[in-house]
Design a protein around this motif. Sequence first.
Motif, PDB file in Angstrom:
ATOM      1  N   LEU A 123       0.816  -1.213   0.000  1.00 44.17           N
ATOM      2  CA  LEU A 123       0.000   0.000   0.000  1.00 44.17           C
ATOM      3  C   LEU A 123       0.852   1.266   0.000  1.00 44.17           C
ATOM      4  N   MET A 124       2.092   1.165   0.454  1.00 51.20           N
ATOM      5  CA  MET A 124       2.982   2.326   0.494  1.00 51.20           C
ATOM      6  C   MET A 124       4.008   2.299  -0.638  1.00 51.20           C
ATOM      7  N   ASN A 125       3.869   1.347  -1.542  1.00 52.08           N
ATOM      8  CA  ASN A 125       4.806   1.219  -2.654  1.00 52.08           C
ATOM      9  C   ASN A 125       4.535   2.291  -3.710  1.00 52.08           C
ATOM     10  N   ASP A 126       5.555   2.688  -4.454  1.00 46.27           N
ATOM     11  CA  ASP A 126       5.360   3.710  -5.479  1.00 46.27           C
ATOM     12  C   ASP A 126       4.559   3.157  -6.646  1.00 46.27           C
ATOM     13  N   HIS A 127       3.959   4.030  -7.435  1.00 49.92           N
ATOM     14  CA  HIS A 127       3.025   3.628  -8.479  1.00 49.92           C
ATOM     15  C   HIS A 127       3.686   2.801  -9.577  1.00 49.92           C
ATOM     16  N   THR A 128       4.853   3.234 -10.025  1.00 49.85           N
ATOM     17  CA  THR A 128       5.508   2.527 -11.122  1.00 49.85           C
ATOM     18  C   THR A 128       5.873   1.102 -10.726  1.00 49.85           C
ATOM     19  N   SER A 129       6.382   0.933  -9.525  1.00 48.96           N
ATOM     20  CA  SER A 129       6.716  -0.415  -9.052  1.00 48.96           C
ATOM     21  C   SER A 129       5.466  -1.259  -8.858  1.00 48.96           C
ATOM     22  N   GLN A 130       4.408  -0.666  -8.325  1.00 45.07           N
ATOM     23  CA  GLN A 130       3.195  -1.403  -8.002  1.00 45.07           C
ATOM     24  C   GLN A 130       2.428  -1.845  -9.245  1.00 45.07           C
ATOM     25  N   TYR A 131       2.388  -0.989 -10.259  1.00 44.81           N
ATOM     26  CA  TYR A 131       1.488  -1.238 -11.387  1.00 44.81           C
ATOM     27  C   TYR A 131       2.191  -1.596 -12.690  1.00 44.81           C
ATOM     28  N   ILE A 132       3.516  -1.471 -12.753  1.00 43.97           N
ATOM     29  CA  ILE A 132       4.222  -1.791 -13.996  1.00 43.97           C
ATOM     30  C   ILE A 132       5.359  -2.784 -13.744  1.00 43.97           C
ATOM     31  N   ILE A 133       6.291  -2.412 -12.863  1.00 45.69           N
ATOM     32  CA  ILE A 133       7.493  -3.220 -12.689  1.00 45.69           C
ATOM     33  C   ILE A 133       7.187  -4.554 -12.019  1.00 45.69           C
ATOM     34  N   SER A 134       6.494  -4.518 -10.877  1.00 47.61           N
ATOM     35  CA  SER A 134       6.182  -5.764 -10.156  1.00 47.61           C
ATOM     36  C   SER A 134       5.314  -6.718 -10.971  1.00 47.61           C
ATOM     37  N   PRO A 135       4.221  -6.238 -11.616  1.00 47.02           N
ATOM     38  CA  PRO A 135       3.428  -7.171 -12.429  1.00 47.02           C
ATOM     39  C   PRO A 135       4.232  -7.809 -13.554  1.00 47.02           C
ATOM     40  N   SER A 136       5.052  -7.017 -14.260  1.00 51.86           N
ATOM     41  CA  SER A 136       5.834  -7.578 -15.365  1.00 51.86           C
ATOM     42  C   SER A 136       6.845  -8.597 -14.850  1.00 51.86           C
ATOM     43  N   ALA A 137       7.461  -8.340 -13.695  1.00 51.54           N
ATOM     44  CA  ALA A 137       8.426  -9.291 -13.130  1.00 51.54           C
ATOM     45  C   ALA A 137       7.728 -10.581 -12.686  1.00 51.54           C
ATOM     46  N   GLU A 138       6.562 -10.435 -12.053  1.00 47.95           N
ATOM     47  CA  GLU A 138       5.815 -11.614 -11.602  1.00 47.95           C
ATOM     48  C   GLU A 138       5.338 -12.445 -12.786  1.00 47.95           C
ATOM     49  N   TYR A 139       4.793 -11.813 -13.814  1.00 47.75           N
ATOM     50  CA  TYR A 139       4.290 -12.545 -14.974  1.00 47.75           C
ATOM     51  C   TYR A 139       5.426 -13.180 -15.768  1.00 47.75           C
ATOM     52  N   PHE A 140       6.570 -12.505 -15.814  1.00 43.01           N
ATOM     53  CA  PHE A 140       7.727 -13.090 -16.499  1.00 43.01           C
ATOM     54  C   PHE A 140       8.152 -14.382 -15.814  1.00 43.01           C
ATOM     55  N   ASP A 141       8.189 -14.378 -14.489  1.00 40.60           N
ATOM     56  CA  ASP A 141       8.584 -15.585 -13.760  1.00 40.60           C
ATOM     57  C   ASP A 141       7.534 -16.680 -13.906  1.00 40.60           C
ATOM     58  N   THR A 142       6.254 -16.293 -13.934  1.00 46.88           N
ATOM     59  CA  THR A 142       5.187 -17.280 -14.084  1.00 46.88           C
ATOM     60  C   THR A 142       5.236 -17.948 -15.454  1.00 46.88           C
ATOM     61  N   ILE A 143       5.473 -17.162 -16.493  1.00 44.82           N
ATOM     62  CA  ILE A 143       5.484 -17.695 -17.860  1.00 44.82           C
ATOM     63  C   ILE A 143       6.736 -18.517 -18.128  1.00 44.82           C
ATOM     64  N   THR A 144       7.884 -18.015 -17.709  1.00 44.35           N
ATOM     65  CA  THR A 144       9.152 -18.695 -18.020  1.00 44.35           C
ATOM     66  C   THR A 144       9.584 -19.703 -16.970  1.00 44.35           C
ATOM     67  N   GLN A 145       8.959 -19.640 -15.767  1.00 46.74           N
ATOM     68  CA  GLN A 145       9.386 -20.497 -14.649  1.00 46.74           C
ATOM     69  C   GLN A 145      10.878 -20.307 -14.362  1.00 46.74           C
ATOM     70  N   PHE A 146      11.319 -19.062 -14.438  1.00 42.32           N
ATOM     71  CA  PHE A 146      12.742 -18.747 -14.291  1.00 42.32           C
ATOM     72  C   PHE A 146      13.280 -19.195 -12.945  1.00 42.32           C
ATOM     73  N   SER A 147      12.579 -18.872 -11.874  1.00 46.02           N
ATOM     74  CA  SER A 147      13.082 -19.178 -10.536  1.00 46.02           C
ATOM     75  C   SER A 147      13.170 -20.681 -10.280  1.00 46.02           C
ATOM     76  N   THR A 148      12.396 -21.469 -11.028  1.00 46.93           N
ATOM     77  CA  THR A 148      12.428 -22.932 -10.864  1.00 46.93           C
ATOM     78  C   THR A 148      13.463 -23.577 -11.777  1.00 46.93           C
ATOM     79  N   ARG A 149      13.476 -23.144 -13.032  1.00 46.17           N
ATOM     80  CA  ARG A 149      14.394 -23.734 -13.998  1.00 46.17           C
ATOM     81  C   ARG A 149      15.842 -23.329 -13.725  1.00 46.17           C
TER      82      ARG A 149
END
Length: 399
Positions: A123-149
């Motif tokens: 709730l105290m995170n900045d807008h760019t991190s909350q709505y652009i950077i974090s979602p793109s990083a999370e979706y990238f890991d979900t799609i590529t399974q980077f942290s697992t592979r």
Amino acid sequence: MAEKIGVRGDTSSYTSLMECRLKNSHVLCPCPQLTAYWTPPPSWVRRACCCETISKMSPFGFSIFRDAKTCCIFIGLILLTYYLIMDIILFMRFKTVDIVEDSKAGAQDELYSPFTHLSVKALMNDHTSQYIISPSAEYFDTITQFSTRFSFITPNIISFTHLFLGFLSGKFVASENLHDRRVGVVIFHIRTWLDAFDGVVFRSQSGTHLQFQSVRATLGYYVDTTCDALGGVFLCFGILFYLWKRFDKPELPTWTKAQEAASKTGLLTNGHTTSGRETYSKKYLFWKVFCYGLCLACAGKFWDLTVGDFKEIFQTPLKDPKLSMLQFELCHSTTTVILFYLWRIVEGQALLQYILIPIIIDKIWEFLNYTQYILLFIIVGLYLICLLYIRHLRTTLGL
């Protein structure tokens, strides 16, 4: 060399001298063995992104960095509208949830959403991190399974990688070429994305998927915070070295006695020289950049302390049902929401995003002048207000 440059007092002599200095810009460094910022960055990056060749190759004559000011205004309006809509959705949901329960980790197969698993930090995170950077990083890991592979790649490795990119970004920002500085901004955005991605990898590998909170007193926490801080330091040094080059005093070898006397009396220190070129002393420019760096440091540290205090108050389960109800009401009160939102605006990552905009539109000097003292006053004032409010909350809840 003076004889080859031209006649004493001739304007062409100054132009020729500056061209010579640009070709040998590395000699400006007082300690060349300690830093490489004064040497120009590789020019092929600039040519690949924004040279005239791209414009000629494009059927529309389009260049990536053409008319940057208009592009920034257009993109800025789109982002402000997007942030406003997302904020409305976020805080409408926040009214109905208890973050004590909602801040817990999610299932490994659960998709990320900026509106779920809310915590004080989110709730105290900045807008760019909350709505652009974090979602793109999370979706990238979900799609590529980077942290697992690539489980051998730890969050600390990613942190050191974005630390190097921060250094590289500072080198480009220090360039006297505007396109180089814009390339530095792009590199710094990649660094910021990796800064968020190391948290994604950590949560995935530690089994705390979608649980957004700082795990203090661990090696990873100190590595991450140190690399974040150094990334901001490198950017500030890049800005400082650029300003030193931009406002460096023209050391003409054919100065008249009047010019030498004016230099000794300080007329050539801060302001305009007798040649009409605006110059400032290195100490004065250092102080300007240092003030903004101090704002970054205070914003980052005060934000982290405030998040920890609010988390202890609002995310700690209370056994007494009456106190739990009071805790919920205080967490969703107007005062709390306003303080949360103000920190979203002046948080350290937000300040880093702000300073990248004037670099793109070549207004960094004007930006530093406008924000030199007022920004620090706002950050310190907000932190002191939060301290008083947190003290009131602790007294009310008996913590």
